[in-house]
Design a protein around this motif. Structure first.
Motif, PDB file in Angstrom:
ATOM      1  N   THR A 147       0.809  -1.227   0.000  1.00  0.00           N
ATOM      2  CA  THR A 147       0.000   0.000   0.000  1.00  0.00           C
ATOM      3  C   THR A 147       0.839   1.273   0.000  1.00  0.00           C
ATOM      4  O   THR A 147       0.501   2.238  -0.680  1.00  0.00           O
ATOM      5  CB  THR A 147      -0.952   0.029   1.214  1.00  0.00           C
ATOM      6  OG1 THR A 147      -0.185  -0.155   2.402  1.00  0.00           O
ATOM      7  CG2 THR A 147      -2.004  -1.054   1.119  1.00  0.00           C
ATOM      8  N   GLN A 148       1.959   1.258   0.745  1.00  0.00           N
ATOM      9  CA  GLN A 148       2.749   2.494   0.897  1.00  0.00           C
ATOM     10  C   GLN A 148       3.773   2.692  -0.223  1.00  0.00           C
ATOM     11  O   GLN A 148       4.175   3.818  -0.496  1.00  0.00           O
ATOM     12  CB  GLN A 148       3.504   2.499   2.245  1.00  0.00           C
ATOM     13  CG  GLN A 148       2.636   2.242   3.464  1.00  0.00           C
ATOM     14  CD  GLN A 148       1.564   3.303   3.639  1.00  0.00           C
ATOM     15  OE1 GLN A 148       1.834   4.490   3.617  1.00  0.00           O
ATOM     16  NE2 GLN A 148       0.323   2.861   3.790  1.00  0.00           N
ATOM     17  N   GLU A 149       4.223   1.598  -0.825  1.00  0.00           N
ATOM     18  CA  GLU A 149       5.295   1.731  -1.814  1.00  0.00           C
ATOM     19  C   GLU A 149       4.888   1.295  -3.218  1.00  0.00           C
ATOM     20  O   GLU A 149       5.049   2.040  -4.179  1.00  0.00           O
ATOM     21  CB  GLU A 149       6.536   0.959  -1.344  1.00  0.00           C
ATOM     22  CG  GLU A 149       7.046   1.462   0.009  1.00  0.00           C
ATOM     23  CD  GLU A 149       8.411   0.885   0.375  1.00  0.00           C
ATOM     24  OE1 GLU A 149       9.373   1.132  -0.366  1.00  0.00           O
ATOM     25  OE2 GLU A 149       8.500   0.166   1.390  1.00  0.00           O
ATOM     26  N   ILE A 150       4.333   0.091  -3.344  1.00  0.00           N
ATOM     27  CA  ILE A 150       4.033  -0.416  -4.687  1.00  0.00           C
ATOM     28  C   ILE A 150       2.836   0.296  -5.315  1.00  0.00           C
ATOM     29  O   ILE A 150       2.901   0.734  -6.467  1.00  0.00           O
ATOM     30  CB  ILE A 150       3.857  -1.955  -4.660  1.00  0.00           C
ATOM     31  CG1 ILE A 150       5.230  -2.606  -4.389  1.00  0.00           C
ATOM     32  CG2 ILE A 150       3.268  -2.467  -5.970  1.00  0.00           C
ATOM     33  CD1 ILE A 150       5.233  -4.108  -4.217  1.00  0.00           C
ATOM     34  N   ALA A 151       1.750   0.479  -4.563  1.00  0.00           N
ATOM     35  CA  ALA A 151       0.557   1.132  -5.124  1.00  0.00           C
ATOM     36  C   ALA A 151       0.856   2.543  -5.653  1.00  0.00           C
ATOM     37  O   ALA A 151       0.503   2.862  -6.801  1.00  0.00           O
ATOM     38  CB  ALA A 151      -0.584   1.145  -4.115  1.00  0.00           C
ATOM     39  N   PRO A 152       1.543   3.412  -4.892  1.00  0.00           N
ATOM     40  CA  PRO A 152       1.851   4.751  -5.412  1.00  0.00           C
ATOM     41  C   PRO A 152       2.742   4.710  -6.659  1.00  0.00           C
ATOM     42  O   PRO A 152       2.577   5.512  -7.577  1.00  0.00           O
ATOM     43  CB  PRO A 152       2.588   5.444  -4.259  1.00  0.00           C
ATOM     44  CG  PRO A 152       2.264   4.670  -3.038  1.00  0.00           C
ATOM     45  CD  PRO A 152       1.962   3.261  -3.482  1.00  0.00           C
ATOM     46  N   LEU A 153       3.655   3.753  -6.677  1.00  0.00           N
ATOM     47  CA  LEU A 153       4.542   3.591  -7.822  1.00  0.00           C
ATOM     48  C   LEU A 153       3.751   3.203  -9.082  1.00  0.00           C
ATOM     49  O   LEU A 153       4.006   3.698 -10.179  1.00  0.00           O
ATOM     50  CB  LEU A 153       5.530   2.477  -7.468  1.00  0.00           C
ATOM     51  CG  LEU A 153       6.901   2.514  -8.079  1.00  0.00           C
ATOM     52  CD1 LEU A 153       7.904   1.927  -7.106  1.00  0.00           C
ATOM     53  CD2 LEU A 153       6.902   1.686  -9.335  1.00  0.00           C
ATOM     54  N   LEU A 154       2.750   2.343  -8.895  1.00  0.00           N
ATOM     55  CA  LEU A 154       1.900   1.949 -10.027  1.00  0.00           C
ATOM     56  C   LEU A 154       1.090   3.143 -10.532  1.00  0.00           C
ATOM     57  O   LEU A 154       0.979   3.363 -11.740  1.00  0.00           O
ATOM     58  CB  LEU A 154       0.951   0.812  -9.604  1.00  0.00           C
ATOM     59  CG  LEU A 154       1.613  -0.524  -9.270  1.00  0.00           C
ATOM     60  CD1 LEU A 154       0.610  -1.497  -8.661  1.00  0.00           C
ATOM     61  CD2 LEU A 154       2.277  -1.154 -10.494  1.00  0.00           C
ATOM     62  N   GLU A 155       0.556   3.930  -9.604  1.00  0.00           N
ATOM     63  CA  GLU A 155      -0.215   5.126  -9.996  1.00  0.00           C
ATOM     64  C   GLU A 155       0.646   6.080 -10.810  1.00  0.00           C
ATOM     65  O   GLU A 155       0.216   6.618 -11.835  1.00  0.00           O
ATOM     66  CB  GLU A 155      -0.741   5.844  -8.754  1.00  0.00           C
ATOM     67  CG  GLU A 155      -1.958   5.179  -8.168  1.00  0.00           C
ATOM     68  CD  GLU A 155      -2.427   5.836  -6.875  1.00  0.00           C
ATOM     69  OE1 GLU A 155      -1.750   6.769  -6.385  1.00  0.00           O
ATOM     70  OE2 GLU A 155      -3.462   5.404  -6.359  1.00  0.00           O
ATOM     71  N   LYS A 156       1.867   6.278 -10.328  1.00  0.00           N
ATOM     72  CA  LYS A 156       2.798   7.180 -11.004  1.00  0.00           C
ATOM     73  C   LYS A 156       3.112   6.667 -12.420  1.00  0.00           C
ATOM     74  O   LYS A 156       3.143   7.431 -13.383  1.00  0.00           O
ATOM     75  CB  LYS A 156       4.090   7.274 -10.175  1.00  0.00           C
ATOM     76  CG  LYS A 156       4.817   8.610 -10.308  1.00  0.00           C
ATOM     77  CD  LYS A 156       5.846   8.773  -9.207  1.00  0.00           C
ATOM     78  CE  LYS A 156       7.189   8.167  -9.626  1.00  0.00           C
ATOM     79  NZ  LYS A 156       8.203   8.252  -8.551  1.00  0.00           N
TER      80      LYS A 156
END
Length: 201
Positions: A147-156
């Motif tokens: 939630t804190q690292e992979i999800a934001p990276l995917l959004e970006k």
């Protein structure tokens, strides 16, 4: 029990490989080729789509991970399928402690995967999926990393690479933690339906 035979897709059906690891493959689900999420999604979408299960258990997005997806036949099959739409859900196994030490490679290897897909003649629409929740940190799979690292990276990445969109499979399981097997990682048949409905939409 006889397995229901899959009706042949229409000749011009949109080709859709579902790229992922054991959650995509339907690990732990009885008759996964009938009840796994890609099979359930095929029935929802109908014969205008040709959905393939490209799940390969324990695989990682990162080529520095213990079992990289891009080394596998499933990846070569997805490319050979010349897809119109691609659904990618990889990251759960990357979040394991021994894999996430290489976290700097995740974005780079995701880009390698995307570049290979974008180079295909069909110029597929590509959707990235935020991984389903890790209800338990089994096998050192980390809900925090997801939630804190992979999800934001995917959004970006979806924005930066101008992809078709992001599918939030994490949010799809809000209040549905009963839709997981005992390990708290793999969705059960009802959970596979939740994934299928969310991705199909």
């Amino acid at each position: 029990r006889r397995r229901p035979t899959r009706p042949p897709p229409a000749p011009q059906a949109a080709r859709v490989p579902c790229i992922g690891a054991s959650i995509t493959d339907g690990d732990g689900i009885d008759l996964r080729d009938v009840n796994g999420y890609p099979a359930q999604m095929q029935r929802m979408l109908g014969k205008g789509y040709d959905v393939r299960n490209g799940g390969d258990r324990a695989r990682t997005m990162m080529n520095s991970g213990d079992l990289p997806y891009m080394n596998e036949q499933a990846w070569r099959d997805a490319l050979a399928f010349n897809p119109d739409v691609v659904v990618i859900m990889l990251g759960t196994n990357d979040s394991k402690t021994h894999n996430w030490v290489h976290k700097k490679d995740y974005a780079r290897d995701l880009k390698k995967m995307l570049d290979a897909l974008k180079a295909l003649p069909a110029k597929p629409k590509i959707f990235l999926c935020k991984p389903v929740p890790a209800v338990k940190d089994t096998w050192t799979i980390s809900e925090e990393v997801l939630t804190q690292e992979i999800a934001p990276l995917l959004e970006k990445t979806v924005k930066k690479e101008n992809l078709a969109g992001i599918i939030d499979l994490h949010a799809a399981f809000d209040g549905k933690h009963d839709q997981f097997l005992e390990d708290g990682i793999h969705p059960n048949q009802a959970g596979a339906r939740t994934i299928a409905e969310t991705v199909a939409r």
